[in-house]
Motif scaffolding. Structure first.
Motif, PDB file in Angstrom:
ATOM      1  N   ASP A 397       0.764  -1.230   0.100  1.00 34.96           N
ATOM      2  CA  ASP A 397      -0.123  -0.044  -0.115  1.00 34.96           C
ATOM      3  C   ASP A 397       0.848   1.329   0.006  1.00 34.96           C
ATOM      4  N   ASP A 398       2.213   1.095   0.306  1.00 31.05           N
ATOM      5  CA  ASP A 398       3.090   2.231   0.018  1.00 31.05           C
ATOM      6  C   ASP A 398       3.023   2.960  -1.432  1.00 31.05           C
ATOM      7  N   ALA A 399       3.053   4.305  -1.546  1.00 26.58           N
ATOM      8  CA  ALA A 399       2.691   4.940  -2.762  1.00 26.58           C
ATOM      9  C   ALA A 399       4.028   4.763  -3.571  1.00 26.58           C
ATOM     10  N   GLU A 400       5.235   4.625  -2.955  1.00 26.22           N
ATOM     11  CA  GLU A 400       6.536   4.668  -3.515  1.00 26.22           C
ATOM     12  C   GLU A 400       6.940   3.293  -3.806  1.00 26.22           C
ATOM     13  N   LEU A 401       6.548   2.340  -2.993  1.00 25.05           N
ATOM     14  CA  LEU A 401       7.104   0.901  -3.224  1.00 25.05           C
ATOM     15  C   LEU A 401       6.040  -0.058  -3.418  1.00 25.05           C
ATOM     16  N   GLY A 402       4.804   0.225  -3.455  1.00 21.29           N
ATOM     17  CA  GLY A 402       3.911  -0.651  -3.810  1.00 21.29           C
ATOM     18  C   GLY A 402       3.902  -1.065  -5.091  1.00 21.29           C
ATOM     19  N   GLY A 403       4.288  -0.504  -6.322  1.00 19.45           N
ATOM     20  CA  GLY A 403       4.659  -0.947  -7.614  1.00 19.45           C
ATOM     21  C   GLY A 403       5.681  -1.925  -7.719  1.00 19.45           C
ATOM     22  N   LEU A 404       6.875  -1.559  -7.011  1.00 16.34           N
ATOM     23  CA  LEU A 404       7.941  -2.342  -6.999  1.00 16.34           C
ATOM     24  C   LEU A 404       7.591  -3.704  -6.365  1.00 16.34           C
ATOM     25  N   ARG A 406       4.703  -5.322  -6.209  1.00 12.62           N
ATOM     26  CA  ARG A 406       4.045  -5.819  -6.978  1.00 12.62           C
ATOM     27  C   ARG A 406       4.642  -6.603  -8.214  1.00 12.62           C
ATOM     28  N   VAL A 407       5.730  -5.831  -8.815  1.00 10.99           N
ATOM     29  CA  VAL A 407       6.490  -6.531  -9.722  1.00 10.99           C
ATOM     30  C   VAL A 407       7.115  -7.768  -9.321  1.00 10.99           C
ATOM     31  N   PRO A 418      -3.174  -7.887  -4.860  1.00 13.12           N
ATOM     32  CA  PRO A 418      -4.050  -7.072  -5.280  1.00 13.12           C
ATOM     33  C   PRO A 418      -3.562  -6.057  -6.350  1.00 13.12           C
ATOM     34  N   PRO A 419      -4.496  -5.929  -7.672  1.00 17.21           N
ATOM     35  CA  PRO A 419      -3.983  -5.071  -8.812  1.00 17.21           C
ATOM     36  C   PRO A 419      -3.822  -3.717  -8.213  1.00 17.21           C
ATOM     37  N   PRO A 420      -2.760  -2.925  -8.919  1.00 22.22           N
ATOM     38  CA  PRO A 420      -2.537  -1.618  -8.271  1.00 22.22           C
ATOM     39  C   PRO A 420      -3.377  -0.413  -9.142  1.00 22.22           C
TER      40      PRO A 420
END
Length: 504
Positions: A397-404, A406-407, A418-420
């Motif tokens: 749920d972290d705005a800066e690290l959430g995408g990383l 999930r990858v 969960p999808p971003p």
């Protein structure tokens, strides 16, 4: 060595002190110096400067196993003796001066010199000789470095042909005619070795990578930004190659370099055809122009001299005891291979889940260096296995690290991720491209990355300019220049304009 020329260098991967000490003991010149130190005794005669007496040289050469018929044997023995003296492997007692200020004197303390004979001193094994077998690897390396300084000083002296040419009518060396400045020559040799070190570690970290002699010579002569070198510059490169050829022949026996000299046939051809400066034909083997490689011992030695001169010359593994914040900050500027090696050593001594949590915390930040820290964090996470999953999940749920996160989870086949949100996708895209720009600049691969990241998002540029990321404008401007599709590039430029307009 100049700290101004190379204020910060890429990190080098060094061998252990034990391995380097073994290499030092195996260096031919150092090994000969040790053998002569053990050979020295009450009957050993030395001159005023501690040099081995001429009549002693054949015996010294024979002790070293050198061919008596080899005209270079006395010179090799003399050089090995000088190294032994300079490193403290041998202690010498020079001839004493008599009341008239003359050294020695018949029957003086320096020895039983008869009338008309040169006075002599004596020599014996020095205290430091015991360190060769009884000291630590560091002790051996300190002795080797002292030997290296002697050899470097010799290599900075003009060759014999130049010295002969500079003799005046009285048989003395005319230093003005020779145009030799010892300090300047030493500085030039230091600069050569610094360039060789830089060329070695820039792409490999010190792995096996021989450097063509023309490349090294050109790095010292050809001005930055010059296109096709002029004949005058090529002549300077050719002269520099010949000087380097002579110097590296002297530096190889101490174990600093592995060297393939310039082919003598090429030198003869250069005399006939004029200077070529290494402008070889396409089908000609560049190695004929000379190849040089710093050995692992050489990398250690040049780095040690750089550190003494105030040059920042990092080595892989120096960050192993520091925190993740220091690790990511420092490796952010490293080439990828060096960053990978440093990260591997940092993680090797740590509990993996704790290390991953520390890395993720250190990767946060909306400063200019943030994207590259997150790229190196992602590089570190690639080394982590399933045990890292809880720490990675904790930042979904972290705005800066959430995408990383999930990858990483997707690459490891983790279910129920969960999808971003769209905002996170756009932010991650900007962050990824910003990191690549910071790491490598505008490479040939970057347009393909841009195309891949934007291809599956309809209306990407209608949304991305709103992303609250410090690099949004920079990334969109780069996409406007580099995106392979003209229409998309135009959309990127429009989005960049909107992003700039919303800045206060």
């Amino acid at each position: 060595m100049s700290a101004e020329s190379h204020p910060t260098l890429p990190p080098v991967r060094l061998h252990s002190d034990a391995e380097l000490a073994r290499d030092a003991l195996g260096a031919p010149l150092f090994a000969r110096a040790v053998r002569l130190a053990r050979w020295a005794g009450p009957g050993t005669r030395v001159g005023v400067g501690g040099e081995l007496a001429a009549e002693q040289l054949p015996g010294a050469a024979a002790h070293l196993g050198l061919d008596a018929d080899d005209k270079d044997a006395p010179g090799c023995a003399s050089q090995a003796w000088r190294v032994a003296v300079d490193t403290g492997l041998v202690d010498v007692t020079e001839p004493e001066e008599d009341a008239n200020g003359d050294a020695g004197g018949a029957g003086g303390a320096g020895g039983d010199a008869g009338a008309g004979e040169e006075p002599y001193g004596t020599a014996a094994p020095g205290e430091d000789l015991a360190l060769v077998t009884g000291g630590t690897p560091g002790d051996v390396l300190a002795l080797w470095r002292a030997a290296l300084e002697t050899v470097l000083a010799d290599a900075a002296v003009p060759d014999l042909e130049d010295l002969v040419d500079a003799l005046d009518a009285g048989g003395e060396i005319d230093f003005d005619r020779l145009d030799w400045n010892p300090g300047r020559e030493a500085d030039v040799l230091d600069a050569v070795l610094a360039n060789l070190y830089l060329l070695t570690v820039s792409t490999t970290g010190g792995m096996d990578r021989p450097i063509p002699l023309p490349v090294l010579a050109a790095s010292m002569v050809v001005p930055d930004g010059m296109g096709e070198p002029s004949d005058a510059v090529l002549e300077q490169v050719s002269d520099a190659m010949m000087r380097l050829d002579d110097q590296f022949r002297q530096l190889e026996p101490i174990g600093l370099v592995e060297f393939r000299p310039v082919d003598e046939e090429l030198m003869a051809q250069a005399d006939e055809d004029g200077p070529r400066g290494g402008r070889e034909d396409d089908d000609e083997d560049v190695s004929r122009y000379g190849m040089v490689r710093l050995t692992p011992l050489g990398l250690y030695g040049i780095r040690a001299r750089m550190l003494e001169a105030g040059v920042e010359a990092p080595a892989v593994g120096e960050l192993a005891g520091k925190g993740a914040d220091a690790l990511l900050d420092v490796v952010a500027s490293y080439p990828e291979h060096a960053a990978q090696a440093e990260i591997e050593q940092w993680m090797a001594g740590r509990d993996l889940p704790d290390a991953v949590a520390e890395l993720l915390a250190a990767a946060r930040g909306d400063d200019e260096g943030g994207p590259l820290r997150r790229l190196r964090c992602q590089q570190a996470l690639a080394l982590a296995g399933p045990e890292a999953e809880p720490a990675v999940r904790s930042v979904l749920d972290d705005a800066e690290l959430g995408g990383l996160a999930r990858v990483w989870l997707a690459e490891h086949g983790v279910a129920d991720v969960p999808p971003p949100a769209p905002e996170m996708v756009f932010w991650l895209t900007v962050d990824t491209i910003a990191a690549q720009l910071a790491a490598d600049g505008e490479t040939e691969e970057l347009p393909l990355l841009m195309e891949t990241l934007t291809a599956h998002h309809a209306g990407f540029f209608d949304q991305v300019w709103r992303v609250e990321h410090p690099s949004t404008v920079q990334v969109l401007e780069a996409m406007g220049r580099l995106h392979p599709d003209r229409k998309t590039a135009k959309e990127a430029r429009k989005a960049a304009f909107k992003a700039r307009s919303r800045r206060p």
